[in-house]
Scaffold this motif. Structure first.
Motif, short mmCIF file in Angstrom:
data_model
loop_
_atom_site.label_atom_id
_atom_site.label_comp_id
_atom_site.label_asym_id
_atom_site.label_seq_id
_atom_site.Cartn_x
_atom_site.Cartn_y
_atom_site.Cartn_z
N ARG A 145 40.81 44.30 52.15
CA ARG A 145 41.25 44.49 50.62
C ARG A 145 40.57 43.51 49.86
NH1 ARG A 145 47.30 44.47 50.60
NH2 ARG A 145 47.41 43.64 52.66
N VAL A 146 40.06 42.51 50.39
CA VAL A 146 39.41 41.51 49.55
C VAL A 146 37.97 41.20 49.66
CG1 VAL A 146 39.51 38.79 48.76
CG2 VAL A 146 41.59 40.16 49.49
N MET A 147 37.48 41.22 50.98
CA MET A 147 36.08 40.71 51.25
C MET A 147 34.98 41.62 50.39
SD MET A 147 35.89 38.70 54.95
CE MET A 147 36.38 40.36 55.77
N ALA A 148 34.97 42.78 50.96
CA ALA A 148 34.16 43.79 50.22
C ALA A 148 33.92 43.93 48.92
CB ALA A 148 34.25 45.23 50.94
N LEU A 149 35.31 43.93 48.20
CA LEU A 149 35.24 44.00 46.83
C LEU A 149 34.62 42.87 46.04
CD1 LEU A 149 36.16 45.61 44.47
CD2 LEU A 149 38.51 44.79 44.64
N ALA A 150 35.15 41.66 46.62
CA ALA A 150 34.79 40.44 46.15
C ALA A 150 33.31 40.29 46.29
CB ALA A 150 35.28 39.26 46.88
N GLU A 151 32.77 40.60 47.33
CA GLU A 151 31.26 40.49 47.38
C GLU A 151 30.69 41.56 46.33
OE1 GLU A 151 28.23 40.44 51.04
OE2 GLU A 151 29.14 42.31 50.94
N GLU A 152 31.08 42.77 46.03
CA GLU A 152 30.41 43.58 45.22
C GLU A 152 30.56 42.71 43.94
OE1 GLU A 152 31.96 47.57 43.20
OE2 GLU A 152 31.72 47.80 45.43
N ASP A 178 31.84 32.59 42.83
CA ASP A 178 32.21 33.02 44.15
C ASP A 178 33.55 32.76 44.47
OD1 ASP A 178 30.81 30.69 44.41
OD2 ASP A 178 31.80 30.67 46.30
N GLN A 179 34.12 31.62 43.80
CA GLN A 179 35.49 31.00 43.96
C GLN A 179 36.22 31.81 42.88
OE1 GLN A 179 36.87 27.05 45.66
NE2 GLN A 179 36.95 26.63 43.15
N ASP A 180 35.89 31.92 41.75
CA ASP A 180 36.74 32.78 40.81
C ASP A 180 36.92 34.04 41.11
OD1 ASP A 180 37.08 30.39 38.96
OD2 ASP A 180 35.48 30.82 37.81
N VAL A 181 36.00 34.92 41.74
CA VAL A 181 36.11 36.13 41.94
C VAL A 181 37.00 36.28 43.16
CG1 VAL A 181 34.74 38.29 42.83
CG2 VAL A 181 33.67 36.71 41.18
N VAL A 182 36.90 35.24 44.32
CA VAL A 182 37.68 35.75 45.42
C VAL A 182 39.15 35.32 44.79
CG1 VAL A 182 38.75 34.13 47.29
CG2 VAL A 182 36.25 34.67 47.09
N ASN A 183 39.63 34.31 43.97
CA ASN A 183 40.81 34.36 43.52
C ASN A 183 41.30 35.67 42.70
OD1 ASN A 183 42.22 31.35 43.76
ND2 ASN A 183 39.83 31.10 44.10
N ALA A 184 40.43 36.09 41.98
CA ALA A 184 40.64 37.20 41.00
C ALA A 184 40.96 38.31 41.90
CB ALA A 184 39.69 37.58 39.93
N VAL A 185 40.13 38.73 42.83
CA VAL A 185 40.63 39.94 43.75
C VAL A 185 41.69 39.61 44.52
CG1 VAL A 185 39.41 41.21 45.62
CG2 VAL A 185 38.03 40.49 43.74
N ALA A 186 41.75 38.40 45.08
CA ALA A 186 43.15 38.28 46.16
C ALA A 186 44.28 38.46 45.21
CB ALA A 186 43.19 36.86 46.68
N ARG A 187 44.44 37.94 43.86
CA ARG A 187 45.57 38.18 43.03
C ARG A 187 45.75 39.67 42.62
NH1 ARG A 187 49.62 35.20 43.89
NH2 ARG A 187 48.74 33.24 44.99
N ALA A 188 44.66 40.26 42.57
CA ALA A 188 44.80 41.62 42.28
C ALA A 188 45.11 42.74 43.14
CB ALA A 188 43.54 42.18 41.37
N ARG A 189 44.78 42.41 44.44
CA ARG A 189 44.73 43.30 45.60
C ARG A 189 45.91 43.16 46.85
NH1 ARG A 189 42.92 45.78 42.10
NH2 ARG A 189 40.89 47.17 41.93
N LEU A 190 46.22 41.67 46.63
CA LEU A 190 47.30 41.28 47.61
C LEU A 190 48.64 41.01 47.01
CD1 LEU A 190 45.24 38.64 49.76
CD2 LEU A 190 45.54 41.14 50.05
N ARG A 191 49.64 41.15 47.54
CA ARG A 191 51.21 40.92 47.38
C ARG A 191 51.04 39.24 47.15
NH1 ARG A 191 52.56 44.39 51.14
NH2 ARG A 191 53.66 42.65 52.28
#
Length: 314
Positions: A145-152, A178-191
């Motif tokens: 739920r995080v890696m592919a979307l963060a990479e894109e 990359d660090q900002d994107v990982v944090n944003a995607v993780a917060r948006a896609r993980l509980r």
């Protein structure tokens, strides 16, 4: 489980130190390396100890973090930067991730922007701890739920307007890319209960304040209260590339690259003299420490406090 890192020609000593630290601490998991420009000889040295995956495209190593884990998946995927030395077994973190979580360390600063949702097409991005991207542990579906979307999303950002390209400012929502994107995607896609954030002091960065080397042979470091970090992350400049004052990381680096008990030992001649062993290396370290430290000491002693504050701001 799988352990992944990205390295090229210049970061090769760091990747070897990472590999050796893992093996000395009993981590025998597959070590998968995304090759971002290693020399042929470096690939030859590393091949018996790692699976080498060619980078799928050009670009900075920080934007290739997910390439190897996305192509070589595992139930628990451990992503470590090539400037990390592991100083304590990672079993507790792996166990936490195995339940289907993202496990990471808090960054030494806090960041959150409501604009992340719109800029990255994620919808609402809740607040949460700001994580460092130097060590990420993905278990179960968290990685999917995080890696592919963060990479894109990170590949769609203009890198010239970030720290990577030398543009933009820290107050910009995507300055740390990359660090900002990982944090944003993780917060948006993980509980919230799927993100486990360990304290920043368990993955310290330079100058490693309050940390002392307890036992170089066993890679043990500790703070005054006895707390031992899981890893050291030499963010920013690298001691094998730039002359700098010695610290706990650089002292362990010499041990991890030149000792007889490591998995992959590098020739001493390939390292700067200050990172080798022996009397000459010790003299070189002292000269470097004094040469770099003395101007700072003189500045602190001689400049009035108000003038020091002004020059710091400049």
């Amino acid at each position: 489980m799988g352990i992944y890192c990205v390295t090229g020609r210049d970061f090769f000593p760091g990747a070897v130190a990472l590999l050796n630290s893992l093996r000395l601490l009993g981590h025998a998991e597959p070590f998968v390396v995304c090759d971002c420009g290693m020399e042929a000889r470096q690939r030859e040295l590393l091949a018996p100890h790692a699976e080498i995956v060619p980078a799928p495209r050009g670009g900075p190593p920080s934007l290739l973090k997910f390439a190897a884990p996305l192509s070589r998946r595992a139930e628990v995927m451990i992503l470590l930067d090539a400037d990390v030395i592991v100083t304590r077994p990672l079993g507790e973190l792996i166990e936490s991730a195995s339940s289907g979580s993202l496990v990471a360390f808090r960054n030494d600063r806090d960041r959150w922007f409501s604009e992340w949702g719109e800029l990255l097409g994620l919808g609402e991005v809740p607040r949460g701890p700001y994580l460092t991207s130097s060590a990420l542990f993905f278990g179960g579906s968290a990685g999917d739920r995080v890696m592919a979307l963060a990479e894109e999303r990170q590949l769609a950002i203009d890198a010239d307007e970030t720290w990577l390209g030398g543009g933009g400012e820290e107050r910009d929502p995507l300055y740390y890319l990359d660090q900002d994107v990982v944090n944003a995607v993780a917060r948006a896609r993980l509980r919230p209960d799927e993100v486990v954030a360990y304290p920043a002091r368990l993955a310290p960065i330079p100058p490693f304040g309050g940390l002392r080397l307890v036992d170089a042979g066993r890679l043990r470091c500790a703070y005054e209260d006895g707390t031992e970090p899981y890893l050291l992350h030499h963010a920013s400049r690298k001691p094998w590339l730039v002359a700098m004052r010695s610290n706990v990381y650089s002292r362990l680096l010499t041990r991890l690259l030149l000792a007889d008990d490591v998995a992959l030992r590098l020739p001493s001649a390939e390292l700067p003299v200050r990172l080798r062993t022996g009397a000459l290396a010790g003299a070189a370290r002292v000269a470097t420490d004094v040469g770099i430290g003395a101007p700072g000491y003189a500045r602190r002693r001689l400049l009035p406090r108000r003038q020091r504050a002004w020059t710091d701001r400049r």
